[in-house]
Design a protein around this motif. Structure first.
Motif, PDB file in Angstrom:
ATOM      1  N   PRO A   1      -9.755 -57.295  26.998  1.00 46.26           N
ATOM      2  CA  PRO A   1     -10.561 -58.500  26.749  1.00 46.26           C
ATOM      3  C   PRO A   1     -12.011 -58.171  26.412  1.00 46.26           C
ATOM      4  O   PRO A   1     -12.582 -58.750  25.481  1.00 46.26           O
ATOM      5  CB  PRO A   1     -10.447 -59.276  28.069  1.00 46.26           C
ATOM      6  N   GLY A   2     -12.615 -57.255  27.160  1.00 43.52           N
ATOM      7  CA  GLY A   2     -14.001 -56.901  26.885  1.00 43.52           C
ATOM      8  C   GLY A   2     -14.173 -56.245  25.525  1.00 43.52           C
ATOM      9  O   GLY A   2     -15.111 -56.553  24.783  1.00 43.52           O
ATOM     10  N   PHE A   3     -13.265 -55.327  25.192  1.00 44.76           N
ATOM     11  CA  PHE A   3     -13.337 -54.628  23.911  1.00 44.76           C
ATOM     12  C   PHE A   3     -13.196 -55.608  22.748  1.00 44.76           C
ATOM     13  O   PHE A   3     -13.976 -55.578  21.789  1.00 44.76           O
ATOM     14  CB  PHE A   3     -12.234 -53.571  23.851  1.00 44.76           C
ATOM     15  N   LEU A   4     -12.212 -56.496  22.826  1.00 39.49           N
ATOM     16  CA  LEU A   4     -11.955 -57.431  21.733  1.00 39.49           C
ATOM     17  C   LEU A   4     -13.080 -58.463  21.602  1.00 39.49           C
ATOM     18  O   LEU A   4     -13.432 -58.854  20.488  1.00 39.49           O
ATOM     19  CB  LEU A   4     -10.610 -58.127  21.955  1.00 39.49           C
ATOM     20  N   GLN A   5     -13.644 -58.898  22.735  1.00 38.91           N
ATOM     21  CA  GLN A   5     -14.749 -59.852  22.663  1.00 38.91           C
ATOM     22  C   GLN A   5     -15.970 -59.204  22.023  1.00 38.91           C
ATOM     23  O   GLN A   5     -16.663 -59.825  21.206  1.00 38.91           O
ATOM     24  CB  GLN A   5     -15.099 -60.351  24.067  1.00 38.91           C
ATOM     25  N   ASP A   6     -16.231 -57.936  22.355  1.00 43.12           N
ATOM     26  CA  ASP A   6     -17.336 -57.214  21.721  1.00 43.12           C
ATOM     27  C   ASP A   6     -17.117 -57.093  20.226  1.00 43.12           C
ATOM     28  O   ASP A   6     -18.053 -57.195  19.423  1.00 43.12           O
ATOM     29  CB  ASP A   6     -17.485 -55.817  22.337  1.00 43.12           C
TER      30      ASP A   6
ATOM     31  N   PHE B   1     -18.781 -58.873  14.743  1.00 44.68           N
ATOM     32  CA  PHE B   1     -18.528 -59.470  13.438  1.00 44.68           C
ATOM     33  C   PHE B   1     -19.394 -60.713  13.240  1.00 44.68           C
ATOM     34  O   PHE B   1     -19.942 -60.930  12.156  1.00 44.68           O
ATOM     35  CB  PHE B   1     -17.053 -59.845  13.286  1.00 44.68           C
ATOM     36  N   ALA B   2     -19.535 -61.519  14.287  1.00 44.21           N
ATOM     37  CA  ALA B   2     -20.349 -62.724  14.178  1.00 44.21           C
ATOM     38  C   ALA B   2     -21.805 -62.379  13.870  1.00 44.21           C
ATOM     39  O   ALA B   2     -22.496 -63.122  13.180  1.00 44.21           O
ATOM     40  CB  ALA B   2     -20.260 -63.529  15.467  1.00 44.21           C
ATOM     41  N   ALA B   3     -22.258 -61.227  14.363  1.00 45.58           N
ATOM     42  CA  ALA B   3     -23.654 -60.842  14.161  1.00 45.58           C
ATOM     43  C   ALA B   3     -23.888 -60.186  12.811  1.00 45.58           C
ATOM     44  O   ALA B   3     -24.934 -60.380  12.197  1.00 45.58           O
ATOM     45  CB  ALA B   3     -24.100 -59.893  15.272  1.00 45.58           C
TER      46      ALA B   3
ATOM     47  N   ASP C   1     -16.453 -53.414  13.097  1.00 44.11           N
ATOM     48  CA  ASP C   1     -16.402 -51.954  13.120  1.00 44.11           C
ATOM     49  C   ASP C   1     -15.660 -51.498  14.368  1.00 44.11           C
ATOM     50  O   ASP C   1     -16.268 -51.110  15.361  1.00 44.11           O
ATOM     51  CB  ASP C   1     -17.815 -51.384  13.094  1.00 44.11           C
ATOM     52  N   PRO C   2     -14.346 -51.524  14.350  1.00 40.46           N
ATOM     53  CA  PRO C   2     -13.592 -51.088  15.525  1.00 40.46           C
ATOM     54  C   PRO C   2     -13.801 -49.614  15.819  1.00 40.46           C
ATOM     55  O   PRO C   2     -13.697 -49.184  16.958  1.00 40.46           O
ATOM     56  CB  PRO C   2     -12.134 -51.384  15.142  1.00 40.46           C
ATOM     57  N   ALA C   3     -14.099 -48.819  14.779  1.00 37.28           N
ATOM     58  CA  ALA C   3     -14.303 -47.388  14.998  1.00 37.28           C
ATOM     59  C   ALA C   3     -15.511 -47.148  15.901  1.00 37.28           C
ATOM     60  O   ALA C   3     -15.480 -46.288  16.785  1.00 37.28           O
ATOM     61  CB  ALA C   3     -14.478 -46.678  13.663  1.00 37.28           C
ATOM     62  N   ALA C   4     -16.602 -47.917  15.689  1.00 36.40           N
ATOM     63  CA  ALA C   4     -17.793 -47.746  16.516  1.00 36.40           C
ATOM     64  C   ALA C   4     -17.513 -48.143  17.964  1.00 36.40           C
ATOM     65  O   ALA C   4     -17.911 -47.445  18.902  1.00 36.40           O
ATOM     66  CB  ALA C   4     -18.938 -48.581  15.955  1.00 36.40           C
ATOM     67  N   LEU C   5     -16.805 -49.263  18.145  1.00 36.23           N
ATOM     68  CA  LEU C   5     -16.477 -49.673  19.499  1.00 36.23           C
ATOM     69  C   LEU C   5     -15.483 -48.709  20.143  1.00 36.23           C
ATOM     70  O   LEU C   5     -15.556 -48.419  21.333  1.00 36.23           O
ATOM     71  CB  LEU C   5     -15.904 -51.090  19.488  1.00 36.23           C
TER      72      LEU C   5
END
Length: 669
Positions: A585-590, A595-597, A602-606
């Protein structure tokens, strides 16, 4: 009676001067750029009382004939543009034809120029031509500006103290010298020489004058190109860092610019080698077809727009990473490299931070110009200790040792008496070395109460060569010759190396090894997913919901898919296998917030952040005693890493204390 009227020429020039001439530094920049456009090989800049009283810029360029000299003071008069097409193919520093007219409207100006055939001398007083004569003068142009803003008190009162205004001028001259290393540039203040670039073409030599030997020796040359861009310059080893981003010098086709995007790309390239909150020193010049650059953005010409900007940002990242692949070095302990804690923040950096947070671009621009007070560090004058010479961020535990040498750690088991006495002795020696460093280092603190500032640079007689500097270990071969001699505080592995004492942070070293192992497994996701018994429900704003299709397209290769669910919510019904040990949940919310920002997911960065966290949790902890075999295994694991000198968070894993430094500390010559 009509209310609208055409402004007279003098008033129009004064309005234009508000954008072109904000302070003395703007005058220096405009005049130096004119000198460069005139083909000058030598430029001399003299300023008095921070440029408030008088500025003199002299060059050996092609000069002007009498007619051109008079036309140069007309608004929108320029030799650089002829047709509309020329506006989109600008290869000169100036082109707007506003600078001299704007300067002459708010100051006393004396222009002396000679094209090798005829000389001309003109004197303007706040927009009015008061004297004109012809004669013979040295070839080139000399312009003298005095009485700035005397007749515009609303502007004059916003000028700062002479020391502050001079610091901005000095920064401008430094940047122009870095972008044109083949031009001889001299700067003096109140009759005292301050800076002298020999014009040898060596940016490394200029770095030596600005920051001293350590920075110059740690500068790595870069030279990379693709179909559209050619990047040259120097990037300084990440063991030397700064607390603000104002030490990244950018130029495009020789034009000094400010580009937040280029800075961000550079910071991103350093991310694996430098902890958060620290910034690199770098000089990058980008050569590009002039038709791909729009320099007509603002009258001050600090901003440009570049076509194919994403390609340029990626080239910057690859250039820096490639430069460090084979030349990354260990951090070396010395009295110049230990960062002394300061309770009082630097005034310029604090001002810059506040202005940047307020989003005031003009304030950010001005503070950017003023934040180079430490580029006089090697001079015998003064800079605040934490900004002098070479520095590296201490690990939190090292900071605790440095600041509280005699206090045992409350969260660690009680050490053995003999080991405790030895560690206390080590800590006191370290603390004493740091105190000595704070006394030996020069001070260049500039206060607004000063009416003048005296700053000297060491001027090398010959260009700096890398052979002059003490060699430092680099590459994986460094670890082949280490011999473990013990452990300090159950946290650091002490080794004997070819260059002296080597200290390894056992936790950071293992963290680096585990990070690379996990990263390799996750580098190429196989797309396999696992259905969830309880789907993950996330909040999403209108922006995310509107771009949901684009988000899913970008994330398809990573095994993620979001579905709209009710109002302002999305749902995830299955997860990729690589997320088994991740707080989903935390990863997906980030990911959605990112994306909103930025409109770019960028899933690779997260995933990098998650991988680093997983590696941290699985590594050897501090305050754990290791056997000799375990310590040797840590070294072998570190040697197997592709980048062994920094943990995933950018902190150093290995530091050295050279034999030379040890002999000096023990007064053995």
């Amino acid at each position: 009676m009509a209310k609208i009227q055409v402004l007279d020429e003098h008033l129009a020039n004064m309005i234009a001067a508000g954008e072109v001439v904000e302070r003395p530094a703007n005058i220096v920049k405009e005049c130096m750029e004119n000198s460069l456009d005139a083909g000058a090989r030598t430029i001399s800049v003299e300023v008095f009382e921070g440029g408030i009283t008088r500025i003199v810029v002299e060059d050996d360029g092609e000069g002007m004939d009498p007619e051109d000299a008079r036309l140069a003071f007309c608004r929108h008069a320029t030799s650089k543009l002829r047709t509309e097409d020329d506006l989109f193919n600008i290869g000169t520093m100036g082109f707007r034809g506003e600078a001299l007219a704007s300067i002459a409207s708010v100051a006393e100006v004396v222009l002396q120029t000679d094209d090798g055939t005829t000389g001309t001398r003109l004197r303007y007083s706040y927009g009015n031509l008061v004297d004109q004569e012809e004669g013979r003068f040295p070839k080139g142009t000399r312009i003298e500006i005095s009485g700035l803003f005397v007749r515009t008190p609303a502007r004059f009162k916003y000028l700062r103290r002479p020391a502050y205004e001079f610091s901005i001028i000095s920064d401008i001259v430094n940047k122009i010298a870095l972008s044109h290393p083949d031009v001889r540039i001299a700067l003096s203040h109140d009759g005292r020489p301050v800076f002298n670039a020999a014009g040898s073409g060596s940016r490394q030599e200029i770095l030596y004058q600005m920051y001293g030997r350590d920075v110059a020796a740690s500068a790595v040359a870069v030279d990379e190109a693709d179909e559209d861009f050619h990047i040259t310059g120097y990037v300084v080893q990440p063991k030397i860092s700064r607390a603000s981003r104002h030490y990244m010098f950018m130029s495009v086709n020789g034009r000094i610019i400010r580009s937040r995007q280029m800075q961000d790309a550079l910071i991103d390239a350093y991310a694996d080698y430098m902890p958060p909150g620290r910034y690199p020193i770098a000089i990058l010049d980008v050569e590009v077809d002039t038709q791909l650059v729009d320099v007509n953005v603002h009258p001050n010409k600090w901003e440009v727009r570049i076509s194919k900007q994403p390609e340029l940002m990626e080239l910057i990242r690859e250039t820096v990473r490639k430069a460090f692949d084979m030349q990354l070095r260990t951090v070396e302990i010395s009295t110049n490299t230990i960062e002394i804690p300061e309770n009082k923040p630097n005034r310029f950096e604090e001002q810059t931070r506040r202005m940047a947070e307020n989003g005031d671009f003009r304030s950010y621009e001005q503070s950017d110009e003023s934040c180079s007070s430490d580029n006089r560090a090697a001079s015998g004058q003064t800079v605040e200790i934490h900004r002098c010479g070479q520095s590296f961020p201490l690990h939190p535990d090292q900071e605790q040792i440095a600041q509280k040498p005699d206090m045992p750690q409350t969260n660690s088991p009680e050490p053995k008496p003999e080991a405790h006495r030895q560690s206390q002795l080590f800590d006191r020696n370290l603390h004493a070395s740091m105190a000595a460093a704070s006394q030996d280092l020069p001070d260049l603190r500039v206060s607004e109460s000063q009416t003048s500032v005296s700053i000297d640079y060491p001027v090398p007689v010959q260009p700096v060569s890398r052979e002059e500097f003490h060699p430092q270990a680099q590459g994986k071969a460094f670890f082949e010759h280490l011999r473990v001699i013990g452990q300090l505080r159950d946290s650091y592995i002490l080794c004997e190396g070819p260059e002296g004492l080597v200290v390894i942070d056992q936790h950071a070293a293992q963290e680096r090894y585990h990070y690379e192992q996990l990263r390799e497994r996750l580098r190429h996701p196989d797309g396999q997913t696992q259905p969830l018994m309880v789907p993950v429900l996330l909040k999403a704003g209108d922006r995310v919901l509107a771009g949901l299709e684009d988000i899913n397209r970008q994330l398809a290769a990573h095994g993620l898919c979001f579905e709209a669910f009710g109002q302002n919510q999305v749902i995830v019904r299955e997860l990729p296998l690589w997320m088994n040990d991740v707080d989903a949940p935390g990863f997906l919310q980030d990911l959605l917030d990112q994306f909103a920002a930025s409109e770019i997911a960028d899933p690779a960065a997260l995933r990098k952040h998650i991988t680093a966290t997983m590696a941290c949790h699985s590594s050897i902890r501090f305050n754990r005693g290791l056997t000799m075999e375990e310590m040797n295994q840590v070294i072998r694991d570190l040697q197997a890493c592709s980048q062994p000198y920094h943990c995933p968070h950018g902190r150093p894993t290995v530091i050295t204390l050279s034999d030379t430094r040890l002999r000096r500390e023990f007064e053995r010559g």
